[in-house]
Design a protein around this motif. Sequence first.
Motif, PDB file in Angstrom:
ATOM      1  N   PRO A   1      47.516  61.607  37.965  1.00 12.96           N
ATOM      2  CA  PRO A   1      48.067  60.738  36.993  1.00 12.96           C
ATOM      3  C   PRO A   1      48.246  61.353  35.604  1.00 12.96           C
ATOM      4  O   PRO A   1      49.329  61.181  34.983  1.00 12.96           O
ATOM      5  N   ALA A   2      47.666  62.488  35.140  1.00 13.24           N
ATOM      6  CA  ALA A   2      47.738  63.414  34.086  1.00 13.24           C
ATOM      7  C   ALA A   2      49.095  64.087  34.169  1.00 13.24           C
ATOM      8  O   ALA A   2      49.752  64.163  33.038  1.00 13.24           O
ATOM      9  N   GLU A   3      49.133  64.562  35.309  1.00  7.29           N
ATOM     10  CA  GLU A   3      50.664  65.311  35.463  1.00  7.29           C
ATOM     11  C   GLU A   3      51.676  64.304  35.489  1.00  7.29           C
ATOM     12  O   GLU A   3      52.794  64.899  34.697  1.00  7.29           O
ATOM     13  N   GLN A   4      51.686  63.221  36.177  1.00  7.49           N
ATOM     14  CA  GLN A   4      52.771  62.189  35.905  1.00  7.49           C
ATOM     15  C   GLN A   4      52.960  61.948  34.483  1.00  7.49           C
ATOM     16  O   GLN A   4      54.032  61.633  34.166  1.00  7.49           O
ATOM     17  N   ALA A   5      51.862  61.741  33.847  1.00  7.84           N
ATOM     18  CA  ALA A   5      52.048  61.460  32.354  1.00  7.84           C
ATOM     19  C   ALA A   5      52.560  62.329  31.733  1.00  7.84           C
ATOM     20  O   ALA A   5      53.427  62.074  30.567  1.00  7.84           O
ATOM     21  N   LEU A   6      52.296  63.754  31.879  1.00  3.67           N
ATOM     22  CA  LEU A   6      52.898  64.867  31.130  1.00  3.67           C
ATOM     23  C   LEU A   6      54.429  64.690  31.328  1.00  3.67           C
ATOM     24  O   LEU A   6      55.128  64.851  30.302  1.00  3.67           O
ATOM     25  N   ILE A   7      54.908  64.410  32.572  1.00  3.78           N
ATOM     26  CA  ILE A   7      56.270  64.525  32.668  1.00  3.78           C
ATOM     27  C   ILE A   7      56.919  63.428  32.117  1.00  3.78           C
ATOM     28  O   ILE A   7      58.095  63.356  31.678  1.00  3.78           O
ATOM     29  N   PHE A   8      56.171  62.108  32.323  1.00  8.41           N
ATOM     30  CA  PHE A   8      56.684  60.868  31.485  1.00  8.41           C
ATOM     31  C   PHE A   8      57.022  60.980  30.108  1.00  8.41           C
ATOM     32  O   PHE A   8      58.026  60.903  29.449  1.00  8.41           O
ATOM     33  N   ASP A   9      56.118  61.889  29.408  1.00 10.37           N
ATOM     34  CA  ASP A   9      56.059  62.057  27.885  1.00 10.37           C
ATOM     35  C   ASP A   9      57.187  63.209  27.766  1.00 10.37           C
ATOM     36  O   ASP A   9      57.955  63.065  26.696  1.00 10.37           O
ATOM     37  N   TRP A  10      57.295  64.084  28.415  1.00  6.69           N
ATOM     38  CA  TRP A  10      58.397  65.161  28.318  1.00  6.69           C
ATOM     39  C   TRP A  10      59.828  64.524  28.401  1.00  6.69           C
ATOM     40  O   TRP A  10      60.497  64.553  27.520  1.00  6.69           O
ATOM     41  N   ILE A  11      59.946  63.435  29.255  1.00  4.80           N
ATOM     42  CA  ILE A  11      61.256  62.872  29.304  1.00  4.80           C
ATOM     43  C   ILE A  11      61.485  62.033  28.286  1.00  4.80           C
ATOM     44  O   ILE A  11      62.555  61.794  27.623  1.00  4.80           O
ATOM     45  N   MET A  12      60.354  61.042  27.932  1.00  4.35           N
ATOM     46  CA  MET A  12      60.450  60.519  26.752  1.00  4.35           C
ATOM     47  C   MET A  12      60.744  61.013  25.226  1.00  4.35           C
ATOM     48  O   MET A  12      61.508  60.523  24.646  1.00  4.35           O
ATOM     49  N   LEU A  13      60.285  62.214  25.340  1.00  5.84           N
ATOM     50  CA  LEU A  13      60.511  63.012  23.925  1.00  5.84           C
ATOM     51  C   LEU A  13      61.960  63.706  24.057  1.00  5.84           C
ATOM     52  O   LEU A  13      62.329  64.373  23.361  1.00  5.84           O
ATOM     53  N   GLY A  14      62.705  63.385  25.116  1.00  8.01           N
ATOM     54  CA  GLY A  14      64.291  64.025  24.952  1.00  8.01           C
ATOM     55  C   GLY A  14      64.126  64.909  26.041  1.00  8.01           C
ATOM     56  O   GLY A  14      65.463  65.615  26.222  1.00  8.01           O
ATOM     57  N   ALA A  15      63.313  65.392  27.003  1.00  6.37           N
ATOM     58  CA  ALA A  15      63.455  66.348  27.929  1.00  6.37           C
ATOM     59  C   ALA A  15      63.808  67.715  27.316  1.00  6.37           C
ATOM     60  O   ALA A  15      64.424  68.526  27.775  1.00  6.37           O
TER      61      ALA A  15
END
Length: 168
Positions: A137-151
């Motif tokens: 889940p922490a890795e999934q959240a990291l990718i979610f956050d990266w995309i949310m911040l504009g990738a």
Amino acid sequence: MSTNTFAASLAALTRSMGLALGLALFSSTTVMAATGCESIASIPITWNIDYTTTIQDVFSNRCSNCHVDHAGSPSGDLDLDPEFSWDNLVNAPSNSQPGRFLVVPGQPLNSVLFEKLNCDLPDAGDRMPRARPPLAPAEQALIFDWIMLGAPFQPTDFIFFGGFEPRP
């Protein structure tokens, strides 16, 4: 509400609601039928992300056995080698889901990549990594956050992002 605060609120809301409900409320495209999506609501938001040392590290450790071009064709025609991964993901059309993109900057719930990493039954194809344990889940959240911040490709530094709103 400032744009930055709105983005943080949307990120917290979409994480807490889960992918399927978030897609239904915020998708500007066809609502996906992804099911079995994991909640990442309890994972704190990661504001400072360096693509090459955090996101690429996940790809290199978890995806490189299939999604690299070793004198052949990478799985799904998606090469995640460090030299090519960002260009092959961000605003890149999905081969398995016509009309959708692998990564839509600022829109993790509209991004095929996040759906395939987060849901047991994505709208098309298999959960990734295929035939291996899902990303933590922490890795999934990291990718979610990266995309949310504009990738972003360059490191982010959102210490003064306009306020921190904890995820529910």
